[in-house]
Scaffold this active site. Structure first.
Site, mmCIF file in Angstrom:
data_model
loop_
_atom_site.group_PDB
_atom_site.id
_atom_site.type_symbol
_atom_site.label_atom_id
_atom_site.label_comp_id
_atom_site.label_asym_id
_atom_site.label_seq_id
_atom_site.Cartn_x
_atom_site.Cartn_y
_atom_site.Cartn_z
ATOM 1 N N GLU A 149 -5.652 -8.394 1.013
ATOM 2 C CA GLU A 149 -6.208 -8.039 2.330
ATOM 3 C C GLU A 149 -7.685 -7.692 2.189
ATOM 4 O O GLU A 149 -8.074 -6.975 1.271
ATOM 5 C CB GLU A 149 -5.518 -6.798 2.936
ATOM 6 C CG GLU A 149 -4.159 -7.038 3.510
ATOM 7 C CD GLU A 149 -3.537 -5.778 4.110
ATOM 8 O OE1 GLU A 149 -4.292 -4.870 4.523
ATOM 9 O OE2 GLU A 149 -2.306 -5.709 4.147
ATOM 10 N N GLU A 169 0.794 -1.234 0.000
ATOM 11 C CA GLU A 169 0.000 0.000 0.000
ATOM 12 C C GLU A 169 0.829 1.287 0.000
ATOM 13 O O GLU A 169 0.814 2.046 0.982
ATOM 14 C CB GLU A 169 -0.937 0.003 1.216
ATOM 15 C CG GLU A 169 -1.920 -1.148 1.216
ATOM 16 C CD GLU A 169 -3.026 -0.981 2.248
ATOM 17 O OE1 GLU A 169 -2.941 -0.074 3.087
ATOM 18 O OE2 GLU A 169 -3.991 -1.765 2.197
HETATM 19 C C1 BGC Z 1 -2.696 -2.342 5.958
HETATM 20 C C2 BGC Z 1 -2.639 -3.014 7.294
HETATM 21 C C3 BGC Z 1 -3.727 -2.455 8.201
HETATM 22 C C4 BGC Z 1 -5.064 -2.760 7.575
HETATM 23 C C5 BGC Z 1 -6.257 -2.277 8.384
HETATM 24 C C6 BGC Z 1 -4.069 -2.018 5.467
HETATM 25 O O1 BGC Z 1 -4.122 -0.658 5.176
HETATM 26 O O2 BGC Z 1 -1.929 -3.018 5.001
HETATM 27 O O3 BGC Z 1 -1.361 -2.861 7.815
HETATM 28 O O4 BGC Z 1 -3.650 -2.942 9.496
HETATM 29 O O5 BGC Z 1 -5.145 -2.200 6.306
HETATM 30 O O6 BGC Z 1 -6.237 -0.901 8.535
#
Ligand code: BGC
Length: 452
Positions: free
Chosen positions: A364, A175
């Site tokens: 994610e 990111e």
């Molecule tokens: C990131 C994580 C973060 C998650 C939730 C993403 O932006 O890669 O490190 O904890 O989202 O906010």
């Protein structure tokens, strides 16, 4: 039917057999052991330990103590039946000053972690940079100094040389728009810098470093290695059906979704929609247009929500503002992010449309809620519903023939959520941060059923 299974209809068998299922974590959020065995300081070690930067002045000095307890957590991962584990390397653990002397104890730790995963039949996926720049390099300007590209190259080469014979999937960065935006423009993440004079050079050097990192990995790693990088993305919609809100939405889309992927694909920075980006030229050198481009084997996209945007003349540079979810009176997570499952489909659709992207994974997706332990159980029904509705959208994407080959949950255990500290709990596994006791939440059990 137990409480945790809202519907029994969703199962991994509905997805193509090659579809990858996994969970993602990041070094600073879980490892702790901030000064163990020769590790150097990172910008997050410094930033989080300065008063006033993090909710309740919390920090990641101990976090989930994953550094010492990784075997136990990998065992839990195995128990959950999750076959792929995405984690990051703390740069200052293996190169305490960012460049130069190698800390062999740090290398040994990651070697043990990789070997342990493989022995448990869990495939390791490596992210090289998840935001924790060595502090020694920040003192020299960090991402605003063009030399960072050669510093980063040394780190990438070291990882490829030492871990390359056992790891097949690699991601250069996590990111970039979040760490450059929050860390170099807004000052709310490490290293706490602000303003365009920090943000614009950080953007350009990061873009160059991602492409260069990809080239180095391809050169050093065995031919079957899969080299990718990951981007955050949010579905952006205009607040009102007005041309000015639509244009505002386009500007926010350029910033949040297109800023890094497009130069890498050879399309340049999206400066037509966002003219402030034209000032990046100041930091460009001859030949950079080509150096910015790299043909990755895969792209990871990370989606949590959508944003609703309206025109705002008084917001500098972007002339747009987000209408916060609570103001729109929609359902939200503990991060106050709207729960909007269609967003993940829209993002798969958007990134699928870039013809040069060969393969796409969701690296994610997940949600924080105020979990409570009752009689030793965490019945996190809202998180189960979040997964069901989001995975259903991913399923629809596969059925519609969109380019999507995997889904990784954020995240394994509750952990240090950056500026928010430990309050938002994203894990499939609950952590009591006083005792380090782990308890599998019902969402973890739901995921296990889904994968079984
Ligand atoms: C990131 C994580 C973060 C998650 C939730 C993403 O932006 O890669 O490190 O904890 O989202 O906010």
């Amino acid at each position: 039917m137990t409480n945790r299974t809202l519907t029994q209809s969703l199962h991994k068998n509905q997805f193509p057999a090659h579809f990858k299922w996994g969970v993602s974590v990041a070094a600073y959020q879980i490892e702790g052991a901030h000064n163990s065995d020769g590790k150097g300081q990172s910008i997050w070690d410094v930033f989080a330990n300065q008063k006033g930067n993090i909710h309740l002045n919390q920090h990641g000095n101990i976090a989930c103590d994953f550094y010492n307890q990784y075997q136990q957590d990998i065992q839990l991962l195995k128990q959950l039946n999750i076959p792929n584990f995405r984690f990051s390397i703390a740069w200052s653990r293996i190169l305490p000053n960012g460049i130069g002397d190698v800390n062999e104890a740090g290398i040994a730790y990651y070697n043990q972690l990789i070997d342990y995963c493989i022995a448990q039949k869990i495939e390791p996926w490596l992210t090289l940079y998840h935001w924790d720049l060595p502090y020694a390099l920040e003192k020299k300007g960090g991402w605003t100094n063009r030399e960072v590209i050669s510093w980063f190259s040394q780190f990438v080469s070291l990882c490829a040389t030492r871990f390359g014979n056992r790891v097949k999937h690699w991601m250069v960065m996590n990111e970039p728009v979040v760490f450059t935006g929050a860390g170099y423009f807004l000052g709310i993440h490490a290293p706490g810098r602000r303003g365009m004079d920090n943000f614009l050079p950080a953007i350009h050097h990061t873009t160059l470093a991602i492409a260069e990192g990809g080239r180095i990995l391809k050169k050093i790693l065995p031919p079957d290695a899969q080299v990718g990088t990951t981007f955050s993305c949010s579905y952006i919609q205009p607040y009102r059906n007005l041309p000015r809100d639509q244009k505002a939405a386009n500007r926010v889309d350029a910033l949040l979704n297109r800023l890094f992927i497009e130069p890498l694909l050879g399309l340049g920075y999206p400066d037509k929609e966002l003219p402030i980006l034209k000032n990046i030229k100041k930091y460009m050198q001859p030949g950079d247009e080509h150096k910015m481009v790299f043909d990755f084997d895969f792209i990871g996209i990370q989606n949590y929500t959508r944003e609703v945007v309206k025109n705002a003349w008084f917001t500098p540079y972007i002339n747009a503002s987000l209408i916060a979810a609570p103001k729109r009176k929609v359902a939200t997570t503990a991060m106050r992010w709207e729960i909007y499952p269609e967003a993940i489909y829209k993002m798969i659709e958007k990134f699928s449309a870039y013809t040069n992207i060969k393969k796409l994974y969701i690296t994610e997706n997940g949600a924080a809620f105020a979990d409570e332990i009752k009689n030793g159980e965490i019945n996190d029904i809202e998180r189960i519903k979040y997964f069901e509705t989001h995975i259903a959208q991913v399923l629809k994407a596969t059925q519609d023939g969109l380019k999507i080959d995997g889904y990784f949950v954020w995240t394994l255990t509750d952990n240090f959520e950056w500026a928010e500290g430990y309050h938002p709990r994203f894990g499939l596994i609950h952590v009591d941060f006083d005792t380090q006791k782990r308890t599998i939440k019902n969402s973890g059990k739901w995921f296990t059923d889904f994968l079984s």
